[in-house]
Design an enzyme around this catalytic site. Structure first.
Site, PDB file in Angstrom:
ATOM      1  N   GLU A 130      60.620  27.587  21.774  1.00 18.56           N
ATOM      2  CA  GLU A 130      60.113  26.540  22.669  1.00 18.56           C
ATOM      3  C   GLU A 130      60.176  27.082  24.093  1.00 18.56           C
ATOM      4  O   GLU A 130      61.140  26.893  24.813  1.00 18.56           O
ATOM      5  CB  GLU A 130      60.947  25.263  22.526  1.00 18.56           C
ATOM      6  CG  GLU A 130      60.365  24.086  23.281  1.00 18.56           C
ATOM      7  CD  GLU A 130      61.250  22.860  23.242  1.00 18.56           C
ATOM      8  OE1 GLU A 130      60.889  21.878  23.910  1.00 18.56           O
ATOM      9  OE2 GLU A 130      62.295  22.877  22.560  1.00 18.56           O
ATOM     10  N   HIS A 142      64.502  22.672  30.666  1.00 19.87           N
ATOM     11  CA  HIS A 142      64.302  24.122  30.652  1.00 19.87           C
ATOM     12  C   HIS A 142      64.524  24.705  32.051  1.00 19.87           C
ATOM     13  O   HIS A 142      64.184  24.083  33.061  1.00 19.87           O
ATOM     14  CB  HIS A 142      62.891  24.471  30.175  1.00 19.87           C
ATOM     15  CG  HIS A 142      62.657  24.171  28.734  1.00 19.87           C
ATOM     16  ND1 HIS A 142      62.390  25.140  27.793  1.00 19.87           N
ATOM     17  CD2 HIS A 142      62.647  22.992  28.052  1.00 19.87           C
ATOM     18  CE1 HIS A 142      62.227  24.577  26.603  1.00 19.87           C
ATOM     19  NE2 HIS A 142      62.383  23.273  26.742  1.00 19.87           N
ATOM     20  N   HIS A 194      55.597  20.721  26.915  1.00 20.51           N
ATOM     21  CA  HIS A 194      55.977  20.958  28.311  1.00 20.51           C
ATOM     22  C   HIS A 194      54.745  21.415  29.081  1.00 20.51           C
ATOM     23  O   HIS A 194      54.698  22.504  29.658  1.00 20.51           O
ATOM     24  CB  HIS A 194      57.109  21.976  28.387  1.00 20.51           C
ATOM     25  CG  HIS A 194      58.393  21.479  27.802  1.00 20.51           C
ATOM     26  ND1 HIS A 194      59.300  20.734  28.523  1.00 20.51           N
ATOM     27  CD2 HIS A 194      58.904  21.567  26.546  1.00 20.51           C
ATOM     28  CE1 HIS A 194      60.327  20.405  27.743  1.00 20.51           C
ATOM     29  NE2 HIS A 194      60.106  20.893  26.528  1.00 20.51           N
ATOM     30  N   ARG A 226      40.932   7.202  32.383  1.00 23.94           N
ATOM     31  CA  ARG A 226      39.879   8.209  32.542  1.00 23.94           C
ATOM     32  C   ARG A 226      40.318   9.622  32.182  1.00 23.94           C
ATOM     33  O   ARG A 226      39.521  10.548  32.272  1.00 23.94           O
ATOM     34  CB  ARG A 226      39.350   8.168  33.990  1.00 23.94           C
ATOM     35  CG  ARG A 226      38.483   6.945  34.272  1.00 23.94           C
ATOM     36  CD  ARG A 226      37.957   6.923  35.691  1.00 23.94           C
ATOM     37  NE  ARG A 226      39.016   6.653  36.650  1.00 23.94           N
ATOM     38  CZ  ARG A 226      39.433   5.423  36.974  1.00 23.94           C
ATOM     39  NH1 ARG A 226      38.884   4.369  36.391  1.00 23.94           N
ATOM     40  NH2 ARG A 226      40.387   5.246  37.861  1.00 23.94           N
ATOM     41  N   ASP A 247      64.525   8.336  18.439  1.00 23.81           N
ATOM     42  CA  ASP A 247      65.955   8.103  18.677  1.00 23.81           C
ATOM     43  C   ASP A 247      66.208   6.866  19.533  1.00 23.81           C
ATOM     44  O   ASP A 247      67.363   6.540  19.827  1.00 23.81           O
ATOM     45  CB  ASP A 247      66.599   9.328  19.322  1.00 23.81           C
ATOM     46  CG  ASP A 247      66.050   9.641  20.707  1.00 23.81           C
ATOM     47  OD1 ASP A 247      65.030   9.034  21.110  1.00 23.81           O
ATOM     48  OD2 ASP A 247      66.638  10.517  21.391  1.00 23.81           O
ATOM     49  N   ASP A 273      65.088  17.481  17.785  1.00 23.33           N
ATOM     50  CA  ASP A 273      65.362  18.131  19.072  1.00 23.33           C
ATOM     51  C   ASP A 273      66.875  18.149  19.307  1.00 23.33           C
ATOM     52  O   ASP A 273      67.354  17.983  20.423  1.00 23.33           O
ATOM     53  CB  ASP A 273      64.644  17.408  20.207  1.00 23.33           C
ATOM     54  CG  ASP A 273      64.474  18.265  21.463  1.00 23.33           C
ATOM     55  OD1 ASP A 273      64.627  19.508  21.367  1.00 23.33           O
ATOM     56  OD2 ASP A 273      64.209  17.693  22.536  1.00 23.33           O
TER      57      ASP A 273
END
Length: 380
Positions: A130, A142, A194, A226, A247, A273
């Site tokens: 990831e 991250h 991400h 849009r 969760d 995750d």
């Protein structure tokens, strides 16, 4: 024992009807035969499942840690073993250990450990990378200092194992055009996450072979009137798969329910995750030198930023049933069959048909885990 019969359980048949009339013969870690309970040979050893619900073992394609360890902090075979054993407690019998954005050295160590784990640790299917090729504006937890463009170093890492053992999460807008197509042509699964990708950018990535979306909605641009964005493209596309974290913290129940209703049936996958605290008594862990706390089932930094989850797979299944109103058989498939189909391993994983691995779980009426079995051996 090499060959035995599992008896006295309930199960869902192909029509999603709950039945109690069968026994399962298991031979050398695989399902050999379904028979009527009255047809079992008298000489065959039997294990009484006490009337519990039998279901296929759960498959988690996004597992950052468990049992007190994070793959980023300890990219070793020993850590992988701790992680898989911790997740047995949540009904997970197969997983993709997940490395979030890190240095090339840590990535190399993690890929090497997983390459060994695939051979020696049943249930370790491969690795989910990831990052680090993400959009820093949607980085979440991250490390922005470690996010970087796609490069030859990653190309080399993706040759250590057979391509089917890799899942790569990227921000499509950060990759040179044609990169996804080249990776997919080699057999590597590529997922979007991400990302600030627009609807058009996401459609282009799908045309190149993008096959998944990592924790749908989270770390993506919300849909607007849009600009459908990556979320809109994901829900519209009929071939790709979406991971979703149920969760109670990552998504509002209504948002999750609407997404599941909108997406093609069979393409929505439960993921955890999960972080180090899952399957552990530890209330916190370190990531990038910063302490992450698990409080009331929520993993977050001190500033409140979500940092993965404290979720296990059977809890995700229960949440689908109790908060989203999803039928039990479908919730179980979202955690077993559908991820197996995404990974292309559904010949032997994700179901309880003849020839499949004897990876299964036993649950009580409230879907609490009672036992976990891996290759015909009880591990919980």
């Amino acid at each position: 024992m090499n060959k035995f019969a599992l008896t006295q359980f309930s199960y869902f048949n192909a029509q999603d009807e709950q039945r109690q009339d069968a026994a399962l013969i298991i031979n050398h870690g695989h399902i050999e035969q379904w028979v009527h309970a009255d047809e079992l040979p008298h000489t065959l050893p039997r294990i009484d499942a006490q009337g519990w619900l039998l279901a296929a073992g759960l498959i988690d394609i996004q597992v950052n840690g468990g049992g007190g360890v994070m793959l980023n902090n300890d990219p070793s075979v020993k850590a992988l073993d701790k992680m898989r054993r911790a997740h047995w407690q949540g009904g997970t019998t197969a997983m993709l250990p997940t490395l979030i954005t890190d240095t090339i050295e840590v990535m190399q160590q993690a890929v090497e450990a997983v390459a060994q784990g695939v051979k020696t640790l049943p249930g370790i299917l491969g690795i989910h990378l990831e990052g680090p090729h993400l959009n820093s504006l949607k980085r979440g937890v991250h490390d922005s200092q470690k996010i970087r463009p796609f490069d030859v170093l990653t190309e080399q890492l993706l040759t250590r194992m057979a391509p089917e053992h890799y899942l790569l999460t990227v921000a499509p807008e950060r990759l040179p055009q044609g990169t996804i197509q080249r990776l997919v042509a080699r057999g590597i699964r590529v997922s979007a996450g991400h990302t600030l990708a627009s609807y058009d950018q996401t459609k282009q990535a799908l045309a190149e072979g993008l096959s998944g979306f990592t924790h749908l909605y989270n770390a993506m641009v919300p849909m607007s009137s849009r600009e459908p964005g990556a979320v809109g493209a994901a829900l519209e596309d009929q071939k790709s798969y979406c991971g979703i974290i149920i969760d109670g913290y990552h998504l509002h129940a209504t948002v999750a329910k609407l997404a599941i209703q909108a997406k093609t049936k069979g393409k929505m996958i439960l993921v955890t995750d999960a972080m180090a605290t899952v399957g552990s008594n530890e209330p916190s862990f370190e990531l990038y030198g910063e302490t992450i706390y698990a409080v009331n089932g929520r993993c977050a930094k001190e500033d409140g930023t979500l940092a993965g989850s404290a979720l296990d797979m059977i809890t995700a299944v229960r949440n689908c049933v109790s908060t989203l109103g999803i039928a039990v058989p479908e919730a179980l498939r979202m955690g077993s069959l559908y991820p197996a189909q995404y990974l292309g391993i559904d010949r032997h994983y994700g179901h309880l048909q003849v020839g499949a691995r004897a990876d299964f779980i036993l649950l009580d009426e409230q879907l609490n885990l009672k036992q976990t079995w891996l290759l015909g051996e009880r591990c919980i």
